[in-house]
Scaffold this motif. Sequence first.
Motif, PDB file in Angstrom:
ATOM      1  N   CYS A   1      -3.376  26.069 -28.117  1.00  0.00           N
ATOM      2  CA  CYS A   1      -2.571  25.523 -29.211  1.00  0.00           C
ATOM      3  C   CYS A   1      -1.313  26.375 -29.347  1.00  0.00           C
ATOM      4  CB  CYS A   1      -3.372  25.512 -30.505  1.00  0.00           C
ATOM      5  SG  CYS A   1      -2.512  24.673 -31.863  1.00  0.00           S
ATOM      6  N   ILE A   2      -0.370  26.131 -28.452  1.00  0.00           N
ATOM      7  CA  ILE A   2       0.897  26.858 -28.415  1.00  0.00           C
ATOM      8  C   ILE A   2       2.023  25.834 -28.384  1.00  0.00           C
ATOM      9  CG2 ILE A   2       2.400  28.298 -26.972  1.00  0.00           C
ATOM     10  CD1 ILE A   2      -0.074  29.810 -26.051  1.00  0.00           C
ATOM     11  N   SER A   3       3.012  26.017 -29.230  1.00  0.00           N
ATOM     12  CA  SER A   3       4.174  25.137 -29.256  1.00  0.00           C
ATOM     13  C   SER A   3       5.346  25.807 -28.559  1.00  0.00           C
ATOM     14  CB  SER A   3       4.549  24.781 -30.700  1.00  0.00           C
ATOM     15  OG  SER A   3       3.545  23.997 -31.302  1.00  0.00           O
ATOM     16  N   LEU A   4       5.899  25.123 -27.553  1.00  0.00           N
ATOM     17  CA  LEU A   4       6.995  25.677 -26.767  1.00  0.00           C
ATOM     18  C   LEU A   4       8.266  24.853 -26.980  1.00  0.00           C
ATOM     19  CD1 LEU A   4       5.182  26.377 -23.356  1.00  0.00           C
ATOM     20  CD2 LEU A   4       5.664  27.995 -25.209  1.00  0.00           C
ATOM     21  N   PRO A   5       9.419  25.519 -27.057  1.00  0.00           N
ATOM     22  CA  PRO A   5      10.684  24.797 -27.189  1.00  0.00           C
ATOM     23  C   PRO A   5      10.970  23.957 -25.944  1.00  0.00           C
ATOM     24  CG  PRO A   5      10.949  27.142 -27.701  1.00  0.00           C
ATOM     25  CD  PRO A   5       9.609  26.987 -27.082  1.00  0.00           C
ATOM     26  N   SER A   6      11.497  22.760 -26.175  1.00  0.00           N
ATOM     27  CA  SER A   6      11.871  21.856 -25.099  1.00  0.00           C
ATOM     28  C   SER A   6      13.392  21.723 -25.047  1.00  0.00           C
ATOM     29  CB  SER A   6      11.235  20.487 -25.339  1.00  0.00           C
ATOM     30  OG  SER A   6      11.738  19.516 -24.448  1.00  0.00           O
ATOM     31  N   THR A   7      13.896  21.324 -23.891  1.00  0.00           N
ATOM     32  CA  THR A   7      15.347  21.183 -23.727  1.00  0.00           C
ATOM     33  C   THR A   7      15.918  20.017 -24.511  1.00  0.00           C
ATOM     34  OG1 THR A   7      14.774  20.142 -21.605  1.00  0.00           O
ATOM     35  CG2 THR A   7      15.672  22.372 -21.529  1.00  0.00           C
ATOM     36  N   ASP A   8      15.079  19.175 -25.118  1.00  0.00           N
ATOM     37  CA  ASP A   8      15.614  18.109 -25.967  1.00  0.00           C
ATOM     38  C   ASP A   8      15.690  18.529 -27.426  1.00  0.00           C
ATOM     39  OD1 ASP A   8      12.979  18.075 -26.744  1.00  0.00           O
ATOM     40  OD2 ASP A   8      12.613  15.984 -26.189  1.00  0.00           O
ATOM     41  N   GLY A   9      15.416  19.817 -27.704  1.00  0.00           N
ATOM     42  CA  GLY A   9      15.542  20.334 -29.054  1.00  0.00           C
ATOM     43  C   GLY A   9      14.277  20.243 -29.885  1.00  0.00           C
ATOM     44  N   THR A  10      13.211  19.667 -29.327  1.00  0.00           N
ATOM     45  CA  THR A  10      11.945  19.588 -30.042  1.00  0.00           C
ATOM     46  C   THR A  10      11.035  20.724 -29.565  1.00  0.00           C
ATOM     47  OG1 THR A  10      10.907  18.134 -28.415  1.00  0.00           O
ATOM     48  CG2 THR A  10      12.185  17.091 -30.176  1.00  0.00           C
ATOM     49  N   THR A  11       9.825  20.745 -30.100  1.00  0.00           N
ATOM     50  CA  THR A  11       8.798  21.640 -29.580  1.00  0.00           C
ATOM     51  C   THR A  11       7.610  20.806 -29.128  1.00  0.00           C
ATOM     52  OG1 THR A  11       7.808  21.964 -31.765  1.00  0.00           O
ATOM     53  CG2 THR A  11       9.480  23.568 -31.058  1.00  0.00           C
ATOM     54  N   VAL A  12       6.888  21.308 -28.136  1.00  0.00           N
ATOM     55  CA  VAL A  12       5.733  20.606 -27.584  1.00  0.00           C
ATOM     56  C   VAL A  12       4.500  21.468 -27.789  1.00  0.00           C
ATOM     57  CG1 VAL A  12       4.666  19.706 -25.479  1.00  0.00           C
ATOM     58  CG2 VAL A  12       7.110  19.360 -25.884  1.00  0.00           C
ATOM     59  N   ASN A  13       3.548  20.936 -28.517  1.00  0.00           N
ATOM     60  CA  ASN A  13       2.267  21.603 -28.713  1.00  0.00           C
ATOM     61  C   ASN A  13       1.379  21.255 -27.528  1.00  0.00           C
ATOM     62  OD1 ASN A  13      -0.293  22.486 -29.419  1.00  0.00           O
ATOM     63  ND2 ASN A  13      -0.119  21.857 -31.550  1.00  0.00           N
ATOM     64  N   LEU A  14       1.104  22.231 -26.676  1.00  0.00           N
ATOM     65  CA  LEU A  14       0.379  21.961 -25.441  1.00  0.00           C
ATOM     66  C   LEU A  14      -1.005  21.385 -25.705  1.00  0.00           C
ATOM     67  CD1 LEU A  14       1.336  25.135 -23.364  1.00  0.00           C
ATOM     68  CD2 LEU A  14       2.445  22.893 -23.396  1.00  0.00           C
ATOM     69  N   ALA A  15      -1.666  21.872 -26.749  1.00  0.00           N
ATOM     70  CA  ALA A  15      -3.025  21.413 -27.039  1.00  0.00           C
ATOM     71  C   ALA A  15      -3.055  19.980 -27.540  1.00  0.00           C
ATOM     72  CB  ALA A  15      -3.678  22.338 -28.066  1.00  0.00           C
ATOM     73  N   ALA A  16      -1.926  19.462 -28.007  1.00  0.00           N
ATOM     74  CA  ALA A  16      -1.876  18.115 -28.579  1.00  0.00           C
ATOM     75  C   ALA A  16      -1.332  17.073 -27.606  1.00  0.00           C
ATOM     76  CB  ALA A  16      -1.021  18.128 -29.846  1.00  0.00           C
ATOM     77  N   MET A  17      -1.161  17.440 -26.351  1.00  0.00           N
ATOM     78  CA  MET A  17      -0.638  16.500 -25.367  1.00  0.00           C
ATOM     79  C   MET A  17      -1.693  15.460 -25.029  1.00  0.00           C
ATOM     80  SD  MET A  17       1.346  19.214 -22.901  1.00  0.00           S
ATOM     81  CE  MET A  17       1.835  17.984 -21.707  1.00  0.00           C
ATOM     82  N   GLU A  18      -1.307  14.199 -25.097  1.00  0.00           N
ATOM     83  CA  GLU A  18      -2.213  13.103 -24.785  1.00  0.00           C
ATOM     84  C   GLU A  18      -1.836  12.481 -23.447  1.00  0.00           C
ATOM     85  OE1 GLU A  18      -2.091  10.359 -27.986  1.00  0.00           O
ATOM     86  OE2 GLU A  18      -2.757  11.794 -29.495  1.00  0.00           O
ATOM     87  N   GLY A  19      -2.809  11.895 -22.772  1.00  0.00           N
ATOM     88  CA  GLY A  19      -2.537  11.256 -21.502  1.00  0.00           C
ATOM     89  C   GLY A  19      -2.514  12.255 -20.364  1.00  0.00           C
ATOM     90  N   GLN A  20      -1.816  11.892 -19.321  1.00  0.00           N
ATOM     91  CA  GLN A  20      -1.755  12.703 -18.099  1.00  0.00           C
ATOM     92  C   GLN A  20      -0.355  13.285 -17.907  1.00  0.00           C
ATOM     93  OE1 GLN A  20      -3.865  11.879 -14.157  1.00  0.00           O
ATOM     94  NE2 GLN A  20      -1.885  10.912 -13.837  1.00  0.00           N
ATOM     95  N   TRP A  21      -0.308  14.571 -17.578  1.00  0.00           N
ATOM     96  CA  TRP A  21       0.962  15.272 -17.408  1.00  0.00           C
ATOM     97  C   TRP A  21       0.939  16.164 -16.175  1.00  0.00           C
ATOM     98  CZ3 TRP A  21       5.223  14.543 -20.467  1.00  0.00           C
ATOM     99  CH2 TRP A  21       5.020  13.771 -21.614  1.00  0.00           C
ATOM    100  N   VAL A  22       2.080  16.229 -15.532  1.00  0.00           N
ATOM    101  CA  VAL A  22       2.319  17.202 -14.463  1.00  0.00           C
ATOM    102  C   VAL A  22       3.202  18.292 -15.058  1.00  0.00           C
ATOM    103  CG1 VAL A  22       3.339  17.593 -12.193  1.00  0.00           C
ATOM    104  CG2 VAL A  22       2.163  15.432 -12.671  1.00  0.00           C
ATOM    105  N   ILE A  23       2.721  19.522 -15.052  1.00  0.00           N
ATOM    106  CA  ILE A  23       3.510  20.655 -15.535  1.00  0.00           C
ATOM    107  C   ILE A  23       3.734  21.594 -14.359  1.00  0.00           C
ATOM    108  CG2 ILE A  23       3.671  22.567 -17.170  1.00  0.00           C
ATOM    109  CD1 ILE A  23       1.703  21.119 -18.966  1.00  0.00           C
ATOM    110  N   TYR A  24       4.976  21.632 -13.873  1.00  0.00           N
ATOM    111  CA  TYR A  24       5.242  22.568 -12.782  1.00  0.00           C
ATOM    112  C   TYR A  24       5.853  23.840 -13.371  1.00  0.00           C
ATOM    113  CZ  TYR A  24      10.202  21.015 -12.587  1.00  0.00           C
ATOM    114  OH  TYR A  24      11.507  20.720 -12.865  1.00  0.00           O
ATOM    115  N   VAL A  25       5.199  24.935 -13.093  1.00  0.00           N
ATOM    116  CA  VAL A  25       5.587  26.254 -13.596  1.00  0.00           C
ATOM    117  C   VAL A  25       6.377  26.950 -12.496  1.00  0.00           C
ATOM    118  CG1 VAL A  25       4.739  28.422 -14.558  1.00  0.00           C
ATOM    119  CG2 VAL A  25       3.469  26.295 -14.964  1.00  0.00           C
ATOM    120  N   TYR A  26       7.594  27.370 -12.811  1.00  0.00           N
ATOM    121  CA  TYR A  26       8.465  27.939 -11.779  1.00  0.00           C
ATOM    122  C   TYR A  26       9.086  29.237 -12.267  1.00  0.00           C
ATOM    123  CZ  TYR A  26      12.199  25.858 -14.608  1.00  0.00           C
ATOM    124  OH  TYR A  26      13.053  25.538 -15.640  1.00  0.00           O
TER     125      TYR A  26
END
Length: 200
Positions: free
Chosen positions: A31-56
Amino acid sequence: MSANLFQLPMDLPVPVDDGAAAHLEQVLLPCISLPSTDGTTVNLAAMEGQWVIYVYPMTGRPGLPLPDGWDAIPGARGCTPQSCGFRDHYKELKQLRSGVFGLSTQTSEYQREARDRLHLPFQLLSDSLLQLKHSLHLPTFTAAGMELFKRMTLIVQQGRIKKVFYPVFPPDRNADDVLAWLRTDSQPDVTGDAPLAVRP
């Protein structure tokens, strides 16, 4: 002289699997909220559906030199080609009901330049405080005094890590490898035509 960020040198060292990501499959995102480039924050624990997260590690900038010895660090070079690969395959990923996020330790301001310059149709998440290093024990390395994430890609379904690509090499083929896995893996139990992210 600055490097050609779109082209990978032929003699890049191949990263080896050091086991640093072996613990991640089937782990729930914290349950961590990270800033996004669109100005919002994304709570990782609250993500629904399927996501590809590439860490670079970090994207370079035109006209600026990469850190000294960057090409000699296994897995460091190639963030721009990797991002462009996910950009070019974005429609195919959406057809497989997968959203995409890139994630690095750079600030959103730094990431926004790359997003706009590379015309990325998805957002980048900033973990400048290295929260995922501590909560998920993501592996890092140090270059030019910066602590950066090692390159990996996570397939997340309903907040749980389903698949980990680590090490990622060559980075410009990562999106192809992800698509191949998604097409052969059984589709997740998600509804709707597109993934959703809950942003507090």
